[in-house]
Design an enzyme around this catalytic site. Structure first.
Site, PDB file in Angstrom:
ATOM      1  N   ASP A   1    -110.541 -73.301 -10.050  1.00 33.98           N
ATOM      2  CA  ASP A   1    -109.589 -72.252 -10.478  1.00 33.98           C
ATOM      3  C   ASP A   1    -110.186 -71.338 -11.547  1.00 33.98           C
ATOM      4  O   ASP A   1    -110.044 -70.112 -11.473  1.00 33.98           O
ATOM      5  CB  ASP A   1    -108.233 -72.840 -10.908  1.00 33.98           C
TER       6      ASP A   1
ATOM      7  N   ARG B   1     -98.042 -82.005 -11.295  1.00 30.19           N
ATOM      8  CA  ARG B   1     -98.598 -81.669  -9.972  1.00 30.19           C
ATOM      9  C   ARG B   1     -99.681 -82.672  -9.592  1.00 30.19           C
ATOM     10  O   ARG B   1    -100.272 -83.330 -10.430  1.00 30.19           O
ATOM     11  CB  ARG B   1     -99.179 -80.261  -9.973  1.00 30.19           C
TER      12      ARG B   1
ATOM     13  N   GLY C   1    -102.391 -87.533 -19.915  1.00 30.17           N
ATOM     14  CA  GLY C   1    -103.837 -87.741 -19.798  1.00 30.17           C
ATOM     15  C   GLY C   1    -104.235 -88.398 -18.492  1.00 30.17           C
ATOM     16  O   GLY C   1    -105.161 -89.202 -18.443  1.00 30.17           O
TER      17      GLY C   1
ATOM     18  N   TYR D   1    -115.107 -80.726 -19.958  1.00 29.29           N
ATOM     19  CA  TYR D   1    -114.520 -79.668 -19.122  1.00 29.29           C
ATOM     20  C   TYR D   1    -115.145 -78.327 -19.479  1.00 29.29           C
ATOM     21  O   TYR D   1    -115.581 -77.574 -18.609  1.00 29.29           O
ATOM     22  CB  TYR D   1    -113.008 -79.657 -19.352  1.00 29.29           C
TER      23      TYR D   1
ATOM     24  N   ASP E   1    -102.447 -75.396 -12.969  1.00 31.82           N
ATOM     25  CA  ASP E   1    -101.397 -76.361 -13.326  1.00 31.82           C
ATOM     26  C   ASP E   1    -100.095 -75.657 -13.676  1.00 31.82           C
ATOM     27  O   ASP E   1     -99.009 -76.060 -13.245  1.00 31.82           O
ATOM     28  CB  ASP E   1    -101.855 -77.221 -14.509  1.00 31.82           C
TER      29      ASP E   1
ATOM     30  N   HIS F   1    -111.828 -77.918 -10.171  1.00 29.61           N
ATOM     31  CA  HIS F   1    -112.863 -77.179 -10.909  1.00 29.61           C
ATOM     32  C   HIS F   1    -113.285 -75.920 -10.147  1.00 29.61           C
ATOM     33  O   HIS F   1    -114.460 -75.545 -10.136  1.00 29.61           O
ATOM     34  CB  HIS F   1    -114.060 -78.088 -11.219  1.00 29.61           C
TER      35      HIS F   1
ATOM     36  N   SER G   1     -99.640 -83.082 -17.246  1.00 33.32           N
ATOM     37  CA  SER G   1     -98.500 -83.320 -18.143  1.00 33.32           C
ATOM     38  C   SER G   1     -98.432 -82.263 -19.246  1.00 33.32           C
ATOM     39  O   SER G   1     -97.339 -81.890 -19.680  1.00 33.32           O
ATOM     40  CB  SER G   1     -98.570 -84.717 -18.758  1.00 33.32           C
TER      41      SER G   1
HETATM   42  C1  GLA Z   1    -107.269 -79.170 -15.382  1.00 32.55           C
HETATM   43  C2  GLA Z   1    -107.070 -77.682 -15.697  1.00 32.55           C
HETATM   44  C3  GLA Z   1    -106.937 -76.866 -14.409  1.00 32.55           C
HETATM   45  C4  GLA Z   1    -108.067 -77.177 -13.427  1.00 32.55           C
HETATM   46  C5  GLA Z   1    -108.249 -78.686 -13.259  1.00 32.55           C
HETATM   47  C6  GLA Z   1    -109.458 -79.032 -12.428  1.00 32.55           C
HETATM   48  O1  GLA Z   1    -106.114 -79.699 -14.796  1.00 32.55           O
HETATM   49  O2  GLA Z   1    -105.923 -77.489 -16.486  1.00 32.55           O
HETATM   50  O3  GLA Z   1    -106.906 -75.501 -14.724  1.00 32.55           O
HETATM   51  O4  GLA Z   1    -109.262 -76.572 -13.836  1.00 32.55           O
HETATM   52  O5  GLA Z   1    -108.372 -79.346 -14.516  1.00 32.55           O
HETATM   53  O6  GLA Z   1    -109.311 -78.546 -11.155  1.00 32.55           O
END
Ligand code: GLA
Length: 342
Positions: free
Chosen positions: A19, A10, A101, A197, A148, A17, A106
Site C-alpha cells: 500500500d 481487518r 499488536g 516497517y 487499514d 507491504h 487495532s
Molecule cells: C500495517 C500498515 C498498513 C500496511 C500493512 C502491511 O498494517 O498500517 O498500511 O502497510 O502494515 O501490508
C-alpha cells in the site's frame, strides 16, 4: 447527545507491504473491532479504555505533538482530534474486541472509532481514512499506508475490497458463498514493527531509485537490481501486486484451489523476499495447509508476528488459537443513543 461509534479491524487476504508503494491490496473487515460509547459536549475529548491504563484527555484545540502524549494509547486520540478538529467535545469509553499488536489493524480501528465518534463524515470514507492515516503517522512516527484505515471505513458486508493505493479507488469483490476466512493468532506480539516497517519502506524506495516506480515495474525488471536485499524487496512488491489481481479474479470466479495457491505464494514471498515472517508463522501456515478443507494460508498485515489468515471451506475444523472466523463484515458506523430517539 449519546452515541455509539463502531470501527472494525481487518484481515488482509493478500497484498501486504504494497500500500505504501502505491500498490494493490485485498483486505476485508472482520467482526472484531473497537466501540466508543459516550456523550458529546464540553471542550475536551476524554476517553477511558477497557484495556489500556489511564485516561485520554485531549483539548479540542489539539496538542502540539501527539507523539508526546501520555498514556501512549492517547496519542492516537490526540492525533485524530488534531485532524478532525471537532466543534464539540466527547466524554466516553473505548471497548475493543481486537487483540492489539496482532496484524488486525487495532490501532486503525481506534483512530476510525474516535473519528466516527467525533462526527467525521462517513459519507467520504477516503477523506476520513487519509485523516486517520496522517494521525497514525503523527502519533507513532511509522510511515504506514492507507489500507487499514480505508477498509475499516469503506468495508461492505460480504465483499473484499480491492484497493488501488495509487489511484485510491475501491472495487468490491463478492466473497464466495462456499468459503470462509479463519484468523489464527501466532501468540507473537509484534514489538519491533515500527523500526523494521520503516526500514522495509526505505528499502523499497531505494529500489525505486534504481528501477522506477515499483507499481509500474515488471517483476523481470527488478531482477536487474544489483543489491540483493533491494532486489528481494522489489521482487516481493512487484509479484505481490500481481497476486492481488489474480486473487481478486480467482475469488470472483470461485476458483478457490487457485486462490489458496496464491495465498501460499504470498506467504513465501513475505518470508523469503520481504523477510517479515517468523518461524512460528511459517509453522502455522505449514500445518494448517495440510488440514482437509483448507485452500491456503499466509501471514497477514505487517508481519513480524501477529496472525495467519486461512481461506477454507465453511466450518472447516481448525485447531489452535482461532481469534475470528467468518465472512467479510461491514465498516464503521455511528448510532445515536439519546433516549428521545429511543
Ligand atoms: C500495517 C500498515 C498498513 C500496511 C500493512 C502491511 O498494517 O498500517 O498500511 O502497510 O502494515 O501490508
Amino acid at each position: 447527545m449519546g452515541l455509539r461509534a463502531w470501527a472494525p479491524g481487518r484481515v488482509n487476504l493478500i497484498g501486504d507491504h504494497t500500500d505504501y508503494m502505491g500498490g494493490l491490496v485485498l483486505p476485508m473487515a472482520i467482526g472484531l473491532g473497537t466501540e466508543i460509547t459516550g456523550d458529546h459536549g464540553g471542550n475536551w475529548v476524554m476517553l477511558g479504555s477497557d484495556r489500556f491504563e489511564g485516561v485520554a484527555e485531549i483539548p479540542l484545540a489539539g496538542v502540539d505533538d501527539p507523539a508526546a502524549v501520555e498514556p501512549p494509547w492517547a496519542r492516537y486520540v490526540a492525533a485524530v482530534v488534531g485532524e478532525i478538529t471537532p466543534d464539540d467535545g466527547l466524554v466516553g469509553m473505548v471497548q475493543s474486541t481486537l487483540p492489539a499488536g496482532s496484524g488486525l489493524a487495532s490501532s486503525a480501528a481506534l483512530q476510525v472509532a474516535v473519528a466516527t465518534a467525533l462526527g467525521a463524515d462517513l459519507g467520504d470514507p477516503l477523506a476520513v481514512a487519509q485523516a486517520c492515516q496522517r494521525a497514525e503517522q503523527r502519533a507513532t512516527g511509522v510511515p504506514v499506508g492507507i489500507m487499514d484505515q480505508l477498509v475499516s471505513l469503506a468495508a461492505v458486508e460480504g465483499s473484499v475490497l480491492r484497493i488501488d493505493c495509487d489511484a485510491l479507488t475501491i472495487d468490491h469483490v463478492p466473497f464466495p458463498e462456499d468459503a470462509e476466512i479463519v484468523v489464527i493468532h501466532s501468540g507473537e506480539h509484534r514489538e519491533l514493527t515500527g523500526s523494521a516497517y520503516a526500514m522495509r519502506r526505505a528499502e523499497c524506495e531505494a529500489a525505486e531509485a534504481v528501477v522506477g516506480r515499483l507499481r509500474d515495474a515488471d517483476p523481470v525488471d527488478v531482477e536487474a537490481i544489483e543489491d540483493p536485499v533491494l532486489r528481494r524487496r522489489a521482487r516481493h512488491v512487484t509479484t505481490e501486486n500481481r497476486r492481488v489481481d489474480a486473487l481478486a479474479s480467482a475469488l470472483a470466479k470461485d476458483q478457490l484451489a487457485y486462490a489458496g495457491e496464491l495465498l501460499v505464494a504470498s506467504h513465501a514471498s513475505l518470508r523469503d523476499d520481504f523477510e517479515v515472517s517468523t518461524p512460528m508463522l511459517d509453522q502455522i501456515v505449514g500445518t494448517v495447509r495440510g488440514v482437509p478443507g483448507v485452500y491456503g494460508a499466509r501471514v497477514t498485515g505487517a508481519g513480524f508476528g501477529g496472525c495467519v489468515v486461512v481461506l477454507c471451506k465453511p466450518k472447516t475444523r481448525i485447531g489452535g488459537p482461532v481469534v475470528w472466523r467468518g465472512r467479510p463484515a461491514p465498516g464503521a458506523a455511528l448510532q445515536r443513543t439519546d433516549q428521545s430517539q429511543g
